[in-house]
Design a protein around this motif. Structure first.
Motif, PDB file in Angstrom:
ATOM      1  N   GLU A  99       4.734 -12.935 -16.148  1.00 36.40           N
ATOM      2  CA  GLU A  99       3.882 -13.469 -17.222  1.00 36.40           C
ATOM      3  C   GLU A  99       2.418 -13.494 -16.794  1.00 36.40           C
ATOM      4  O   GLU A  99       1.524 -13.147 -17.564  1.00 36.40           O
ATOM      5  CB  GLU A  99       4.365 -14.879 -17.602  1.00 36.40           C
ATOM      6  CG  GLU A  99       3.669 -15.483 -18.791  1.00 36.40           C
ATOM      7  CD  GLU A  99       3.969 -14.756 -20.092  1.00 36.40           C
ATOM      8  OE1 GLU A  99       3.200 -14.966 -21.058  1.00 36.40           O
ATOM      9  OE2 GLU A  99       4.957 -13.996 -20.164  1.00 36.40           O
ATOM     10  N   ILE A 100       2.169 -13.908 -15.552  1.00 35.40           N
ATOM     11  CA  ILE A 100       0.790 -13.929 -15.040  1.00 35.40           C
ATOM     12  C   ILE A 100       0.221 -12.515 -15.045  1.00 35.40           C
ATOM     13  O   ILE A 100      -0.921 -12.284 -15.462  1.00 35.40           O
ATOM     14  CB  ILE A 100       0.746 -14.550 -13.622  1.00 35.40           C
ATOM     15  CG1 ILE A 100       1.038 -16.038 -13.691  1.00 35.40           C
ATOM     16  CG2 ILE A 100      -0.599 -14.302 -12.961  1.00 35.40           C
ATOM     17  CD1 ILE A 100       1.292 -16.685 -12.347  1.00 35.40           C
ATOM     18  N   SER A 101       1.021 -11.573 -14.598  1.00 35.64           N
ATOM     19  CA  SER A 101       0.580 -10.183 -14.567  1.00 35.64           C
ATOM     20  C   SER A 101       0.266  -9.674 -15.975  1.00 35.64           C
ATOM     21  O   SER A 101      -0.748  -9.009 -16.195  1.00 35.64           O
ATOM     22  CB  SER A 101       1.669  -9.315 -13.932  1.00 35.64           C
ATOM     23  OG  SER A 101       1.304  -7.958 -13.938  1.00 35.64           O
ATOM     24  N   THR A 117      -6.007 -10.035  -5.970  1.00 32.86           N
ATOM     25  CA  THR A 117      -5.890 -11.137  -5.000  1.00 32.86           C
ATOM     26  C   THR A 117      -4.784 -12.111  -5.409  1.00 32.86           C
ATOM     27  O   THR A 117      -3.965 -12.528  -4.576  1.00 32.86           O
ATOM     28  CB  THR A 117      -7.235 -11.892  -4.882  1.00 32.86           C
ATOM     29  OG1 THR A 117      -8.248 -10.964  -4.515  1.00 32.86           O
ATOM     30  CG2 THR A 117      -7.153 -13.000  -3.856  1.00 32.86           C
ATOM     31  N   VAL A 118      -4.743 -12.456  -6.695  1.00 33.06           N
ATOM     32  CA  VAL A 118      -3.724 -13.388  -7.196  1.00 33.06           C
ATOM     33  C   VAL A 118      -2.335 -12.790  -7.018  1.00 33.06           C
ATOM     34  O   VAL A 118      -1.411 -13.450  -6.516  1.00 33.06           O
ATOM     35  CB  VAL A 118      -3.986 -13.761  -8.678  1.00 33.06           C
ATOM     36  CG1 VAL A 118      -2.792 -14.474  -9.279  1.00 33.06           C
ATOM     37  CG2 VAL A 118      -5.227 -14.614  -8.796  1.00 33.06           C
ATOM     38  N   MET A 119      -2.150 -11.549  -7.418  1.00 34.23           N
ATOM     39  CA  MET A 119      -0.832 -10.926  -7.321  1.00 34.23           C
ATOM     40  C   MET A 119      -0.410 -10.740  -5.859  1.00 34.23           C
ATOM     41  O   MET A 119       0.761 -10.929  -5.528  1.00 34.23           O
ATOM     42  CB  MET A 119      -0.827  -9.582  -8.055  1.00 34.23           C
ATOM     43  CG  MET A 119      -1.039  -9.711  -9.560  1.00 34.23           C
ATOM     44  SD  MET A 119       0.074 -10.890 -10.360  1.00 34.23           S
ATOM     45  CE  MET A 119       1.600 -10.016 -10.269  1.00 34.23           C
ATOM     46  N   THR A 120      -1.350 -10.412  -4.990  1.00 36.39           N
ATOM     47  CA  THR A 120      -1.037 -10.292  -3.565  1.00 36.39           C
ATOM     48  C   THR A 120      -0.597 -11.645  -3.008  1.00 36.39           C
ATOM     49  O   THR A 120       0.384 -11.735  -2.258  1.00 36.39           O
ATOM     50  CB  THR A 120      -2.253  -9.756  -2.782  1.00 36.39           C
ATOM     51  OG1 THR A 120      -2.636  -8.501  -3.330  1.00 36.39           O
ATOM     52  CG2 THR A 120      -1.952  -9.619  -1.307  1.00 36.39           C
ATOM     53  N   TRP A 173       6.924  -6.702  -0.948  1.00 30.99           N
ATOM     54  CA  TRP A 173       7.239  -7.045  -2.328  1.00 30.99           C
ATOM     55  C   TRP A 173       6.050  -6.741  -3.208  1.00 30.99           C
ATOM     56  O   TRP A 173       4.916  -7.052  -2.897  1.00 30.99           O
ATOM     57  CB  TRP A 173       7.588  -8.544  -2.405  1.00 30.99           C
ATOM     58  CG  TRP A 173       7.870  -8.995  -3.793  1.00 30.99           C
ATOM     59  CD1 TRP A 173       9.037  -8.847  -4.471  1.00 30.99           C
ATOM     60  CD2 TRP A 173       6.975  -9.662  -4.674  1.00 30.99           C
ATOM     61  NE1 TRP A 173       8.936  -9.376  -5.698  1.00 30.99           N
ATOM     62  CE2 TRP A 173       7.660  -9.884  -5.874  1.00 30.99           C
ATOM     63  CE3 TRP A 173       5.657 -10.063  -4.586  1.00 30.99           C
ATOM     64  CZ2 TRP A 173       7.099 -10.515  -6.955  1.00 30.99           C
ATOM     65  CZ3 TRP A 173       5.097 -10.691  -5.670  1.00 30.99           C
ATOM     66  CH2 TRP A 173       5.810 -10.903  -6.837  1.00 30.99           C
ATOM     67  N   ARG A 174       6.316  -6.101  -4.333  1.00 28.42           N
ATOM     68  CA  ARG A 174       5.267  -5.796  -5.302  1.00 28.42           C
ATOM     69  C   ARG A 174       5.741  -6.206  -6.682  1.00 28.42           C
ATOM     70  O   ARG A 174       6.813  -5.837  -7.101  1.00 28.42           O
ATOM     71  CB  ARG A 174       4.951  -4.312  -5.297  1.00 28.42           C
ATOM     72  CG  ARG A 174       4.434  -3.814  -3.975  1.00 28.42           C
ATOM     73  CD  ARG A 174       4.010  -2.365  -4.096  1.00 28.42           C
ATOM     74  NE  ARG A 174       3.756  -1.764  -2.814  1.00 28.42           N
ATOM     75  CZ  ARG A 174       2.657  -1.916  -2.109  1.00 28.42           C
ATOM     76  NH1 ARG A 174       1.692  -2.662  -2.564  1.00 28.42           N
ATOM     77  NH2 ARG A 174       2.500  -1.316  -0.948  1.00 28.42           N
TER      78      ARG A 174
END
Length: 176
Positions: A99-101, A117-120, A173-174
Motif C-alpha cells: 500500500e505504501i508503495s 529510502t523508505v522502501m529500502t 528482499w525487494r
C-alpha cells in the motif's frame, strides 16, 4: 566397705547424637522421597508418551527423557498459537508495504529518492524480522536437543554443529 566401682553412663551431646543417629536417618528419608518422586515422574512420562521403555532407564537417563518430553510439550502447546500471529503479522506487513508503495507511486509530489529510502528501510526491517524469527527457532531446536554423550560440552562444539546444520542465505528482499 568395699569400694564399688561406679559405672557412669556416657553422656552423648546433642551434636554427637545428631551426627551418629539423626543425620543418617534424615538422609535415608530424603533419598527415599527423591526415589519415590523419580518413580512417580517415570511412570507419568511413560503414560504420557505411551512408551514403557522409559521404565527401564536409570535415573539420569529418565530425567533427561522427562526434560525432552516436557520441552516437546511446551513447543506443541505454543505451536498453534505462535506461528499464526507471526505469519499474520508478516502478511499484514507485506500488505502495508504494498500500500505504501502504491501511494508513493501515485503521488506526484513524492521524491524518488525518499521513496527509495523508505522502501529500502522497510525491506531491511522485514529481513531483520525474518532473521530474528529464524534465530529464535534455531535456539528452540537446540535447547530441545539432548547433549550428545560424545560431546565435550564446550560451546564451540554446539556452534559448529549448528553452523553445519543451517546454511546462510543472503537473499535481498525487494517489495517491487
Amino acid at each position: 566397705m568395699a569400694s564399688q566401682a561406679k559405672i557412669e553412663p556416657t553422656i552423648v551431646s546433642k551434636t554427637q547424637h545428631y551426627l551418629k543417629v539423626k543425620k543418617p536417618l534424615l538422609e535415608r528419608q530424603r533419598r527415599a522421597r527423591m526415589n519415590k518422586c523419580l518413580d512417580t515422574l517415570k511412570t507419568l512420562v511413560a503414560e504420557f508418551q505411551g512408551d514403557d521403555a522409559i521404565l527401564r532407564l536409570d535415573k539420569a537417563e529418565m530425567l533427561e527423557a522427562a526434560l525432552v518430553f516436557m520441552r516437546k510439550q511446551v513447543v506443541q502447546q505454543q505451536a498453534p498459537v505462535s506461528p499464526l500471529p507471526m505469519n499474520s503479522f508478516r502478511n499484514g506487513y507485506m500488505n502495508a508495504v504494498s500500500e505504501i508503495s502504491r501511494v508513493m507511486a501515485c503521488s506526484s509530489t513524492m521524491s524518488v529518492d525518499i521513496g527509495k529510502t523508505v522502501m529500502t528501510h522497510l525491506g531491511v526491517e522485514f529481513q531483520r524480522m525474518l532473521q530474528s524469527d529464524q534465530h529464535k527457532e534455531t535456539q528452540l531446536e537446540s535447547s530441545m536437543r539432548p547433549a550428545s554423550p560424545a560431546s565435550s560440552g564446550y560451546q564451540s562444539d554446539v556452534e559448529e554443529s549448528e553452523a553445519a546444520a543451517s546454511p546462510k542465505t543472503d537473499s535481498m528482499w525487494r517489495p517491487w
